[in-house]
Design an enzyme around this catalytic site. Structure first.
Site, PDB file in Angstrom:
ATOM      1  N   THR A  21      -5.529  -6.374  -2.434  1.00 33.43           N
ATOM      2  CA  THR A  21      -4.832  -5.763  -3.550  1.00 33.43           C
ATOM      3  C   THR A  21      -3.321  -5.895  -3.367  1.00 33.43           C
ATOM      4  O   THR A  21      -2.825  -6.073  -2.261  1.00 33.43           O
ATOM      5  CB  THR A  21      -5.193  -4.274  -3.663  1.00 33.43           C
ATOM      6  OG1 THR A  21      -4.815  -3.593  -2.448  1.00 33.43           O
ATOM      7  CG2 THR A  21      -6.686  -4.081  -3.905  1.00 33.43           C
ATOM      8  N   GLY A  22      -2.593  -5.821  -4.475  1.00 36.89           N
ATOM      9  CA  GLY A  22      -1.136  -5.806  -4.397  1.00 36.89           C
ATOM     10  C   GLY A  22      -0.510  -7.140  -4.078  1.00 36.89           C
ATOM     11  O   GLY A  22       0.416  -7.217  -3.270  1.00 36.89           O
ATOM     12  N   ILE A  29       4.177  -8.781   1.018  1.00 35.70           N
ATOM     13  CA  ILE A  29       3.262  -8.733   2.159  1.00 35.70           C
ATOM     14  C   ILE A  29       1.860  -9.173   1.746  1.00 35.70           C
ATOM     15  O   ILE A  29       1.180  -9.908   2.463  1.00 35.70           O
ATOM     16  CB  ILE A  29       3.236  -7.330   2.768  1.00 35.70           C
ATOM     17  CG1 ILE A  29       4.599  -6.986   3.378  1.00 35.70           C
ATOM     18  CG2 ILE A  29       2.150  -7.220   3.841  1.00 35.70           C
ATOM     19  CD1 ILE A  29       4.696  -5.567   3.907  1.00 35.70           C
ATOM     20  N   GLY A  30       1.417  -8.736   0.576  1.00 35.36           N
ATOM     21  CA  GLY A  30       0.083  -9.118   0.122  1.00 35.36           C
ATOM     22  C   GLY A  30      -0.082 -10.614   0.004  1.00 35.36           C
ATOM     23  O   GLY A  30      -1.114 -11.175   0.395  1.00 35.36           O
ATOM     24  N   SER A 168       2.651   3.510   5.529  1.00 29.53           N
ATOM     25  CA  SER A 168       4.069   3.707   5.818  1.00 29.53           C
ATOM     26  C   SER A 168       4.251   5.096   6.391  1.00 29.53           C
ATOM     27  O   SER A 168       3.494   6.014   6.063  1.00 29.53           O
ATOM     28  CB  SER A 168       4.899   3.565   4.543  1.00 29.53           C
ATOM     29  OG  SER A 168       6.237   3.954   4.761  1.00 29.53           O
ATOM     30  N   TYR A 177       5.428   8.928  -2.268  1.00 31.72           N
ATOM     31  CA  TYR A 177       4.963   7.719  -1.577  1.00 31.72           C
ATOM     32  C   TYR A 177       4.446   8.072  -0.192  1.00 31.72           C
ATOM     33  O   TYR A 177       3.319   7.711   0.180  1.00 31.72           O
ATOM     34  CB  TYR A 177       6.106   6.711  -1.492  1.00 31.72           C
ATOM     35  CG  TYR A 177       5.769   5.452  -0.721  1.00 31.72           C
ATOM     36  CD1 TYR A 177       4.880   4.519  -1.245  1.00 31.72           C
ATOM     37  CD2 TYR A 177       6.350   5.193   0.516  1.00 31.72           C
ATOM     38  CE1 TYR A 177       4.583   3.352  -0.542  1.00 31.72           C
ATOM     39  CE2 TYR A 177       6.053   4.027   1.214  1.00 31.72           C
ATOM     40  CZ  TYR A 177       5.171   3.117   0.679  1.00 31.72           C
ATOM     41  OH  TYR A 177       4.874   1.973   1.372  1.00 31.72           O
TER      42      TYR A 177
END
Length: 266
Positions: A21-22, A29-30, A168, A177
């Site tokens: 995903t992403g 990064i994905g 994170s 987040y």
């Protein structure tokens, strides 16, 4: 949810399928993980959501999904690029349905690289933003893992299934987040135990500071000074660890939160 059809390579040996995903930007990064897994023998389905990138400072990257899929195909992978809004609770089921239909088999590795990430703190976070962060970062991750667990089948006594989630440790000035990523950690680590009978391992990776276009010069310099190796992380750094965790050699690593950050000071 819409999809982007891409050419597939000539049929050859059966390759395992990874769902990532992403993967909305070529420098993300994905995308780095997708390239690495494709190069090491995986077919790759991936999701992206252009409206999210469009409202962020870095903006949308026109044609990124098609370009990434073309790269993966050139590396020998069959690909499926799936545009999906993960804030909707029905998205995970539709994503798995499309990935399996287009790639012709079940998903072996699930890599959660998506994120809702809008800076705000304790005093200025809105209820709407808080709820959206938890819907995308926590609830969607749980539903994707649940869908994976409901569908995954492995030969008895083997550990072939893989779940890897990117997290994170950022909290200050980034309340929704950081809090929603903390929930993601617990969900993923629970999967290491609750899905063990299926032959699935589950781990969380904290890639540390990786500059994918969101840093300004001042922040970049500060982070470099706080890293013993004197540089920022790259998508390739994270991708190498994810590749290992998804490999047969990585099956003994399970239920862990791993920092792959060059020793960056927290």
């Amino acid at each position: 949810m819409t999809s982007s059809a891409q050419p597939s390579p000539t049929p050859g040996p059966v390759r395992p399928i990874a769902l990532i995903t992403g993967v909305g930007r070529s420098i993300g990064i994905g995308a780095g993980i997708a390239r690495r897994l494709a190069a090491s023998g995986w077919d790759v389905a991936f999701t992206y959501w252009t409206p999210y990138d469009r409202r962020m400072d870095w903006g949308a990257e026109p044609g990124a999904a098609a370009a990434i899929a073309k790269e993966l195909a050139e590396a020998g992978a069959r690909t499926a690029a799936i545009e999906a809004d993960l804030s909707g609770p029905d998205a995970p089921t539709r994503i798995f349905d499309e990935a399996e239909q287009r790639l012709g088999g079940p998903v072996t590795a699930l890599v959660l690289s998506h994120a809702e990430s809008v800076d705000s703190g304790l005093l200025d976070t809105t209820v709407e933003a808080f709820d959206r962060h938890f819907a995308v970062n926590s609830r969607a991750s749980w539903l994707l893992i649940r869908e994976y667990g409901l569908r995954f089948r492995s030969a008895p006594g083997t550990a072939t299934g893989r779940i890897v989630a990117l997290t994170s440790d950022h909290t200050v000035g980034n309340l929704p987040y950081g809090a929603s990523k903390g929930a993601l950690d617990r969900i993923t680590l629970a999967a290491a135990h609750e899905l063990a009978h299926l032959g699935v391992t589950a781990n969380v990776v904290n890639p540390g500071p990786v500059d994918t276009g969101w840093m300004n010069d001042e922040l970049r310099e500060t982070l470099v000074r706080g890293t013993p190796l004197g540089r920022l992380g790259t998508p390739q750094d994270t991708a190498h660890l994810v590749e290992f965790l998804c490999s047969p050699e990585g099956q003994w690593v399970n239920g862990q939160l791993l920092k792959s950050n060059g020793g960056a000071a927290s």
